[in-house]
Structures are given as structure tokens and as C-alpha cells.
Design a protein around this motif. Sequence first.
Motif, mmCIF file in Angstrom:
data_model
loop_
_atom_site.group_PDB
_atom_site.id
_atom_site.type_symbol
_atom_site.label_atom_id
_atom_site.label_comp_id
_atom_site.label_asym_id
_atom_site.label_seq_id
_atom_site.Cartn_x
_atom_site.Cartn_y
_atom_site.Cartn_z
ATOM 1 N N GLY A 188 0.371 2.744 -5.043
ATOM 2 C CA GLY A 188 0.545 2.985 -3.605
ATOM 3 C C GLY A 188 0.953 4.402 -3.250
ATOM 4 O O GLY A 188 1.017 4.731 -2.066
ATOM 5 N N ALA A 189 1.246 5.245 -4.229
ATOM 6 C CA ALA A 189 1.716 6.600 -3.909
ATOM 7 C C ALA A 189 0.577 7.413 -3.298
ATOM 8 O O ALA A 189 -0.524 7.447 -3.836
ATOM 9 C CB ALA A 189 2.248 7.283 -5.155
ATOM 10 N N SER A 190 0.877 8.088 -2.194
ATOM 11 C CA SER A 190 -0.178 8.767 -1.434
ATOM 12 C C SER A 190 -0.831 9.897 -2.218
ATOM 13 O O SER A 190 -1.946 10.295 -1.920
ATOM 14 C CB SER A 190 0.402 9.330 -0.137
ATOM 15 O OG SER A 190 1.491 10.191 -0.422
ATOM 16 N N TRP A 246 -4.885 2.713 2.924
ATOM 17 C CA TRP A 246 -4.095 3.720 2.215
ATOM 18 C C TRP A 246 -3.602 4.859 3.105
ATOM 19 O O TRP A 246 -3.082 5.845 2.608
ATOM 20 C CB TRP A 246 -4.862 4.346 1.026
ATOM 21 C CG TRP A 246 -5.358 3.354 0.052
ATOM 22 C CD1 TRP A 246 -6.660 3.048 -0.193
ATOM 23 C CD2 TRP A 246 -4.578 2.528 -0.831
ATOM 24 N NE1 TRP A 246 -6.747 2.071 -1.158
ATOM 25 C CE2 TRP A 246 -5.484 1.746 -1.572
ATOM 26 C CE3 TRP A 246 -3.206 2.381 -1.067
ATOM 27 C CZ2 TRP A 246 -5.066 0.815 -2.526
ATOM 28 C CZ3 TRP A 246 -2.795 1.470 -2.014
ATOM 29 C CH2 TRP A 246 -3.717 0.697 -2.728
ATOM 30 N N CYS A 270 -1.073 10.039 -5.693
ATOM 31 C CA CYS A 270 -1.471 9.749 -7.072
ATOM 32 C C CYS A 270 -2.981 9.719 -7.296
ATOM 33 O O CYS A 270 -3.459 10.240 -8.297
ATOM 34 C CB CYS A 270 -0.845 8.432 -7.535
ATOM 35 S SG CYS A 270 0.726 8.720 -8.383
ATOM 36 N N GLY A 271 -3.714 9.087 -6.373
ATOM 37 C CA GLY A 271 -5.135 8.898 -6.621
ATOM 38 C C GLY A 271 -5.861 10.190 -6.933
ATOM 39 O O GLY A 271 -6.470 10.347 -7.992
ATOM 40 N N LEU A 272 -5.771 11.162 -6.041
ATOM 41 C CA LEU A 272 -6.531 12.393 -6.225
ATOM 42 C C LEU A 272 -5.823 13.377 -7.142
ATOM 43 O O LEU A 272 -6.463 14.095 -7.917
ATOM 44 C CB LEU A 272 -6.820 13.040 -4.866
ATOM 45 C CG LEU A 272 -7.770 12.224 -3.982
ATOM 46 C CD1 LEU A 272 -7.887 12.828 -2.594
ATOM 47 C CD2 LEU A 272 -9.157 12.106 -4.621
ATOM 48 N N SER A 304 0.838 -1.196 0.000
ATOM 49 C CA SER A 304 0.000 0.000 0.000
ATOM 50 C C SER A 304 0.882 1.260 0.000
ATOM 51 O O SER A 304 0.377 2.371 -0.067
ATOM 52 C CB SER A 304 -0.962 0.009 1.187
ATOM 53 O OG SER A 304 -0.250 0.165 2.379
ATOM 54 N N ARG A 339 -11.652 5.408 -4.707
ATOM 55 C CA ARG A 339 -10.752 5.279 -5.840
ATOM 56 C C ARG A 339 -9.512 4.601 -5.321
ATOM 57 O O ARG A 339 -9.142 4.768 -4.156
ATOM 58 C CB ARG A 339 -10.425 6.705 -6.312
ATOM 59 C CG ARG A 339 -9.853 6.845 -7.682
ATOM 60 C CD ARG A 339 -9.711 8.339 -7.972
ATOM 61 N NE ARG A 339 -8.510 8.605 -8.758
ATOM 62 C CZ ARG A 339 -8.474 8.646 -10.079
ATOM 63 N NH1 ARG A 339 -9.558 8.449 -10.773
ATOM 64 N NH2 ARG A 339 -7.342 8.883 -10.717
ATOM 65 N N ARG A 340 -8.875 3.845 -6.180
ATOM 66 C CA ARG A 340 -7.669 3.149 -5.754
ATOM 67 C C ARG A 340 -6.665 4.174 -5.195
ATOM 68 O O ARG A 340 -6.489 5.245 -5.761
ATOM 69 C CB ARG A 340 -7.071 2.418 -6.959
ATOM 70 C CG ARG A 340 -6.018 1.434 -6.579
ATOM 71 C CD ARG A 340 -5.653 0.525 -7.726
ATOM 72 N NE ARG A 340 -4.261 0.136 -7.635
ATOM 73 C CZ ARG A 340 -3.772 -0.660 -6.705
ATOM 74 N NH1 ARG A 340 -4.568 -1.173 -5.802
ATOM 75 N NH2 ARG A 340 -2.484 -0.962 -6.686
ATOM 76 N N ALA A 341 -6.054 3.800 -4.106
ATOM 77 C CA ALA A 341 -5.029 4.619 -3.456
ATOM 78 C C ALA A 341 -5.585 5.849 -2.744
ATOM 79 O O ALA A 341 -4.823 6.689 -2.293
ATOM 80 C CB ALA A 341 -3.919 5.028 -4.421
ATOM 81 N N VAL A 342 -6.905 5.956 -2.675
ATOM 82 C CA VAL A 342 -7.473 7.108 -1.964
ATOM 83 C C VAL A 342 -7.994 6.636 -0.604
ATOM 84 O O VAL A 342 -8.789 5.698 -0.531
ATOM 85 C CB VAL A 342 -8.607 7.763 -2.780
ATOM 86 C CG1 VAL A 342 -9.268 8.869 -1.980
ATOM 87 C CG2 VAL A 342 -8.062 8.306 -4.094
ATOM 88 N N LEU A 390 -14.758 14.136 0.693
ATOM 89 C CA LEU A 390 -15.079 14.672 -0.633
ATOM 90 C C LEU A 390 -16.552 14.468 -0.965
ATOM 91 O O LEU A 390 -17.224 15.374 -1.441
ATOM 92 C CB LEU A 390 -14.214 13.975 -1.698
ATOM 93 C CG LEU A 390 -12.773 14.466 -1.784
ATOM 94 C CD1 LEU A 390 -11.968 13.603 -2.732
ATOM 95 C CD2 LEU A 390 -12.741 15.917 -2.255
ATOM 96 N N TRP A 394 -16.378 8.848 -4.472
ATOM 97 C CA TRP A 394 -14.959 9.193 -4.505
ATOM 98 C C TRP A 394 -14.035 8.053 -4.160
ATOM 99 O O TRP A 394 -12.826 8.243 -4.091
ATOM 100 C CB TRP A 394 -14.702 10.410 -3.614
ATOM 101 C CG TRP A 394 -15.378 11.583 -4.195
ATOM 102 C CD1 TRP A 394 -16.628 12.031 -3.931
ATOM 103 C CD2 TRP A 394 -14.867 12.416 -5.236
ATOM 104 N NE1 TRP A 394 -16.940 13.093 -4.720
ATOM 105 C CE2 TRP A 394 -15.867 13.357 -5.525
ATOM 106 C CE3 TRP A 394 -13.675 12.464 -5.945
ATOM 107 C CZ2 TRP A 394 -15.708 14.333 -6.505
ATOM 108 C CZ3 TRP A 394 -13.507 13.432 -6.910
ATOM 109 C CH2 TRP A 394 -14.518 14.352 -7.182
#
Lengths: 460, 347
Positions: free
Chosen positions: A404-406, B301, A408-410, A133, B56-59, B67, B54
Amino acid sequence: MSQVIARITLDEWDRRYEQLHAGGLREPSYGGPLGRHAVAGDRRLTKLTFDRSTAALRLWNFLLTEDERLAGARGLGVKLLGTMKDLGTVPVMAASFDDVVAFYPDGAWWIPCLMENEARLLEIADRLGVDESFCPVRAMLGAFVNQRHFPVPDLLTCSVGATCDDVSAIAQRLAGMGHRIAWWEMPHRRRPEPGEETVLLSGGFTAPARQVEFVRTELHRILLVLEEWTGQRLADERLLAGIVRANRVRAVLGELRRIVYGTDPCPMPALEMLVAEMLAIHFCSDEAESLRVLEELLVEVRSRVESGVGVLPAGAVKVFWVNPVADLRVMNLLEDVGGRVCGTDYMFCHALDPIPEDLPPLDALARMALADPMVGPATDRAERIVRDASRSGAQAVVLSQVPGASHCGLEGLVIGEVVRARLGIPFVEIEVGPITDSIEAGLRTRLEALIETVEAGGRP
Amino acid sequence: MVAAESKPGGSRGRPAPVTRGLTLAHCSPFVPPEWVVAHGFRPVWLRPSRPAAWSRRAVCPFAASVLDAVVSGSPADLVVLTTACDQMRHAADVLEQRRAPVFLLNLPSTRQTPTARAIYGEELMRLGRLLVRLGGRSPGPGELAQEMARFDEARASLLAARGDLPAAVFARASIDVRTDAGTRVPPRPDPRVDAAGPRGRVTALALAGGPVLDEDLGLLEWVESAGGRFVLDASEWGEGTLPRPFDRERSDGWPLVELVDAYLGSIPDVFSRPNDAFHEYFRREIRARDVRGVVVLRRLWCDLWHAEIDRLRSAEVPVLDLVVDPIEDRLSGATLGRLEALLESLG
Ligand code: SF4
Ligand code: SF4
């Protein structure tokens, strides 16, 4: 039709190396056949294709011998400084001291790819509870634990605040293990309020003057730590000289990028350019040599352009690439399907821009650090991408997500929305982990579809 | 510029009356309610339920649910998020992109340097100026100090009653006391609290991890009905992130300085760098309260809590790490089984 200098495999490089060697090739001390790195563990090299120039050979050898260089420096009594989450600021300071070498432990990011996870760094991180993660930077934790890669630095610095959680969290673990870390604050770059004193930064960003002052104060604090640690005093003139040297590296790289990304046919593959760009952040532990490596690449590129040769057929689809790929092979893949890189934002554009030389040096470094696209609003970063992509004539934008990058998603969401709305060219997001073999067919199909869409004159 | 207007005690005239109920929604222990109220706004704590659109992967699901809550109709006149983590920082970007009324408060990760204090203090001033522009008011003489005293008392009463309260009630009250200085301490003991569990004994536990949302409270209740008792709430919104009591003399003289010192300088949170103060607090309280086991509720996450689990284990009591997945029911058989096993192992 222009001549195409095709990329070659590792085996082909080794055969070519033998011929060159027999022909009297002159190399720096770290030279040699590339195949030896694969034998020593960098197995991913066997799956890549490379530029066939001796300039590229030198670039790869320089990159892949960094650990030996660091070990050699330690042997000579040179102090080793690990600069975490710092894309080009403290390394400039460190390079201004005598007998100090700064390196970038976060660069372990690429070890799982290069060694096809043979080093088991990710497993070590897993065992320490830092699982998938997190982004591949978790390999850094493994590298600190097994101590088989870079030597453990004598001191670490880490920039925190508006930087990524992954490095911040892992750096805190390292501190918990007893590694000495000098933390410094990087505030979130915000837009100045009406009437507030404003500073123009590189990349077209602005920041309140007060924030520049905050960063300058933090850098001064780090400077004092370094002075105490080295027993040397770093007067402004020495730091300025360090900035001037860093700017020479940036200028050569800037020229290289201008020519390579702007010329058709493309004179240097995307993979070698990615490696070249990385040199600007931390000089691969040898600033003077990184300059020579880049100069040789520039000479090669100029000569190719003059003779009208490229590494891809003319007319390859121009793609602006956002974020570095955890698997280097993906840069080959793009070119295999008919694309080429025409511009990049590998998360450190600010480290490519010249550092002001007409300001007090710490001010100049503070402005540079605040111009980091990652420390401000994602919309700012997106705007810079739009500007740079538009200037480069990009026909498509690819954003490679880092698993897994904190951020990247948003962040990817915001960048995608801005790019789509403003540029009106195809935009795709792909996720690239350290080894993409199992998903390569899918990745290839997506990139092919992107290229076909552009060739068909399609809209996003 | 409105900077002077929001300087505490800086405005010498009578404060302009606030004509309507202005609200400020947030979810950070570092947004001082005293400051918000003194500027004529009512703080509202964002406790959104499960994320939908909202996810979403990694969120982080909590950031996603914030959100959801804001995009589907702003819960307040202003939403304040902080830079405590990457996820929230970028959630603010998304909201800004959607033209939601959002203010991103720059919360330094380093806490003990003069620069960090200056950043935080100036951020509060900047927030204050915005509140004035949005129709709030600049605190009149003594007004901030007065609010500080009110909230201080409310927090002190809650902490004094802490031992009597079931964890879920205390968790709710720890939020209420951050939004309303008039919060009354909830009525005393739920009979379950003092009752021994099925095994005839009560096991002292600590809670740690990300925010405890309403939908997590059932889990706390279940644990306490099964013989556990949370005697320490070291989670993101727990008692550990309440500021220290104010120094009355300082808050009368330089209230903003005291506010900054109490919030930035005394809250031992896991996100600060270095975060030794948090771990010292955690270990100290574990010993002082005779805690036998720790339950960590952690969002998927969330790197900042995730990376700390191993270090929490150094407190030398068993740690149960529960990853809260928005899709999975908090009270799933697997979760309850793990909690039961923890309680059993602690005898
Ligand atoms: S990829 Fe992103 S999360 Fe990972 S180290 Fe780089 S900036 Fe941090
Ligand atoms: S749970 Fe973690 S990632 Fe999510 S908002 Fe809180 S600190 Fe950020």
C-alpha cells in the motif's frame, strides 16, 4: 569453528531472565522480563527469536516501554511533540528544548505487527475509510482515535512535499479531526543545474544551495512555532549542543553498524539491529537513555568479536536489505535460511550520518533533511544502495515492499533496475505486510532460493 | 546562465522566432499555459487511455497510463510532471531512467508561505530556462502579460457558459482552455441537459476526485441522461483548479509574481497542506449551487483523494465514491446500479 550464540525464544528469555535476576541483574527502571510485554498485548514477540544478551534485553525493554515513558512525561508536565514523517530533523530540535519530548506517531506502523492486530487499529482506520490501499502507517490514525497507545501529543509537526502520500493524507485527516499540525515543506531534492551553486550532502548526494536555503527557512519557521509553544528561546548554541548530542547517538550507532554488518561471524542479529537503527530517528522518546542502550549493545558486540563468537555460523550469505519490514519476524526468517544482513537502507540512512557541527545549526539540519534518500530521485537512492551494498560486500539485495505504500510500486522498479545493472548480484523483491504467517512458506522459499543462488555462485 | 533570459519582461530585444512547433505535454493545473506559450511552446494535455505495460500493484492507473503514453513514444518535445503526488514524482524517475525528456516541477504542498511561493516561482523560472535551451524563447516585453490576458479571457468565457454545458463537454473544454487560449466555448445546450430525467426532474450533482479522462466521459453522459446534472466539477482537472482572474495591473507590472499568486495562491486543491481551502470551496459551492449529491471518481491507489472521502461527506450531501479500476468497465452494471441508486435516493 567459531562458537554460535543461538537466538532464543520468548519463553527461553523469560527463564533466562529469572536466572539473571536471581543472580543480581541490574536494570534500568523500565527493565523486566520480556514476556510481560507479550502478556500486555505485544503477542508477536512469542513468534520471534531474540539475541540472548542483557544488552538486547535492555534494547527491547526500552523500545516496548515508550508509551509508558510518554505517559510518565506527560504526568510530569513535559510537553509532547509528535513529529510525523520526519526522520531525524525536528526531533533533534525538540530535544534541544527543556521539558519537551518528541516522538514519532508514525511508529504506530509496527503496532499491528507487534500486537498481531489485536489492537484493531487497522479496523479503526478501515472504518474511517483508510483501508489496506494505504501502508501500515494507517495504524497511526487508529491509535489517535482509540488513544490506547501513545498519549495524544500537544502539538504535531509534519513534513510534506516530497514525502509519502500515505502520511500526508492521514496527517490531513488528523488535522480535520482537530489536531494541531505545523506543516513544513520538504522540496523534492533535485540535481543542480550546470553552473548552479551546489551543496554536497551526506550520503554522496548533492543539492542546489537554494534548496538548502528553502529547507533552512522552513526549519526556522518550525523553530519559531516551537519557541512560541514552549515559551523558550532556542539560541544557536543550544541547538548546536542538541546536534552534538544527536551525533553521539549516531556515532555509537555508526560504530555498531560498522562492526556488526562488517564482521563474520555476525555478532548481532538483524532484528535487534533494526530496532537499534530506529533509535537514531527519534531516540525512542529519551535521547540520553537511547545512547546508553546503544553503548551497551556496542560493548556486547565488541566483546563477541574479540572472542570470535557470533549469532550465526561464519560464512552466512551477506544480504543488503532495503526498506524496513512491517513484520519483524521476517528478519529472523532471513537468518533461519542462512542469510545475514550486511548493510541496510531502512529509508532513513540520512538519520545515521553525522550532522555537520561546523555550520550554523539550522543549515546543518537542513542539509541533513535534504539528504533523506526518499526525498530525491529514486535513482539517487538506488545509487546510494549500490555504493553501500558494494562497500559491504553484499552478495544479494532484498527489497521488501511495504504493502500500500505510495512510493513502493515505481520506486522499487527503479531501484531494482539500477541494482541489477550495476551490482550484478541477485536482487529480489518481497512484499511484507504486518503479519506474514499465511505467506511465510512462500517467503521462506524465496529467501532460500536467493541464498542457494548465491551459494551456487549464481548470477541474478 | 539563462536565468535572466526567461525573466518575464527581462529580455529587451525582439524575441527570437520559434522555428518549429515545439510542444510541452503535461497534465497538471499548476503548469500555467501562459508561461509555456510565452516561451514558444504549445501545451498538450496528457490524457492517456488505459494503462497496459505499467500496471503494477500499488501504482495509480493514471500514473501508469502516463508512463505508457510517454515510454511508447514521447507525446511532446518535453513532458512536465509535478510533485503533487508520490506516484507522479516516481513516474518522473522512471521516465528519467528511460531517458525520456522529462522535467519534474516541484509543486509545494504548503501553499501560503513565502517559501512555497519562492519554490514555485523559481521552478517556473527553471522550466523557462529549459524551454529556452530546447529551442523556445525568452518572453519579450509584455509578452507574458499578453498571454495571461488571452488565457484569462478564454477561461472567463468558458466559466460564463458553464451552466449551459453538459458535464462531459464542459470537462473537455476545461482542458482545452488550459492548452489553447483561442478555445471557443462549445456550442450551447445539448438538448439533453435541460431535459428532465426519467423521473421528470433534474438532480444537481457535483463531481470530485482524480482526473476525468476521456473514457470517463461516457459515465458523465449517462448520469446526465438519467436525470442528474453536474453543476459543479471539483475534480482534479475541473473548474475549481482554474486560477482566479488575473489582476491586470499586477500582470502588466510583475507578471510572474501575479502568475504565481493566481496559481499557487488561489487554486483550492485537495493536495495542499493544509487543504482547508479546498473543503471550504467545496462546501461553499455545494450550497451556492444547491448540489444534492456528489460523485467521486477516484483512481485505485490514489491516497490523496481516497483519504478525503470522509471529509467530503461533511458537506452534508450524499457522496458516491466510485473507485475507477482500469480493468473494470466504467459503465459496468454495478457502477450504473450505484449511480441509479444515488439518483433515486435523491428523488
Ligand atoms: S512505508 Fe512508505 S508510505 Fe508508509 S509511512 Fe513509510 S514512507 Fe510512508
Ligand atoms: S490520481 Fe492520485 S495518485 Fe494518480 S496521479 Fe492523480 S493524484 Fe496521483
